[in-house]
Design a protein around this motif. Structure first.
Motif, short mmCIF file in Angstrom:
data_model
loop_
_atom_site.label_atom_id
_atom_site.label_comp_id
_atom_site.label_asym_id
_atom_site.label_seq_id
_atom_site.Cartn_x
_atom_site.Cartn_y
_atom_site.Cartn_z
N ALA A 1 -8.42 -8.79 0.70
CA ALA A 1 -9.16 -7.75 -0.03
C ALA A 1 -10.57 -8.24 -0.32
N ILE B 1 -10.88 -3.69 -6.47
CA ILE B 1 -10.42 -2.33 -6.17
C ILE B 1 -9.51 -2.35 -4.95
N GLU B 2 -9.92 -3.04 -3.89
CA GLU B 2 -9.08 -3.15 -2.71
C GLU B 2 -7.78 -3.89 -3.04
N ALA C 1 -6.23 -3.90 -5.92
CA ALA C 1 -5.37 -2.97 -6.66
C ALA C 1 -4.71 -1.97 -5.71
N ARG C 2 -5.46 -1.48 -4.74
CA ARG C 2 -4.88 -0.56 -3.75
C ARG C 2 -3.80 -1.27 -2.95
N TRP C 3 -4.07 -2.49 -2.53
CA TRP C 3 -3.09 -3.27 -1.78
C TRP C 3 -1.80 -3.43 -2.60
N ARG D 1 -0.75 -1.63 -5.13
CA ARG D 1 -0.12 -0.33 -5.40
C ARG D 1 0.74 0.12 -4.23
N THR D 2 0.29 -0.12 -3.02
CA THR D 2 1.04 0.33 -1.84
C THR D 2 2.25 -0.55 -1.57
N ARG D 3 2.30 -1.73 -2.15
CA ARG D 3 3.39 -2.66 -1.89
C ARG D 3 4.32 -2.87 -3.07
#
Length: 55
Positions: free
Chosen positions: A33, A37-38, A40-42, A44-46
């Motif tokens: 990342a 922000i990236e 957190a997205r990573w 969240r998806t896992r």
């Protein structure tokens, strides 16, 4: 942790700001990342879904 600063995270977890900074840096490196922000997205998806939840 909801867009918190290293100082806020450290206070909540009773850690030093440096420890939080090192952990965040390690997570960024290991996930590839570019920023929090990236990251957190990573995460969240896992994140495993809990039983009985719809989100």
């Amino acid at each position: 942790m909801a867009g918190r600063t290293n100082a806020e995270i450290a206070a909540e977890l009773v850690l030093s700001e440096k420890t939080v900074s090192v952990h965040v840096s390690n997570m960024l490196r290991k996930t590839g990342a570019a920023n929090r922000i990236e990251l957190a997205r990573w995460a969240r998806t896992r994140r495993p879904r809990r039983r009985g939840t719809t989100s």
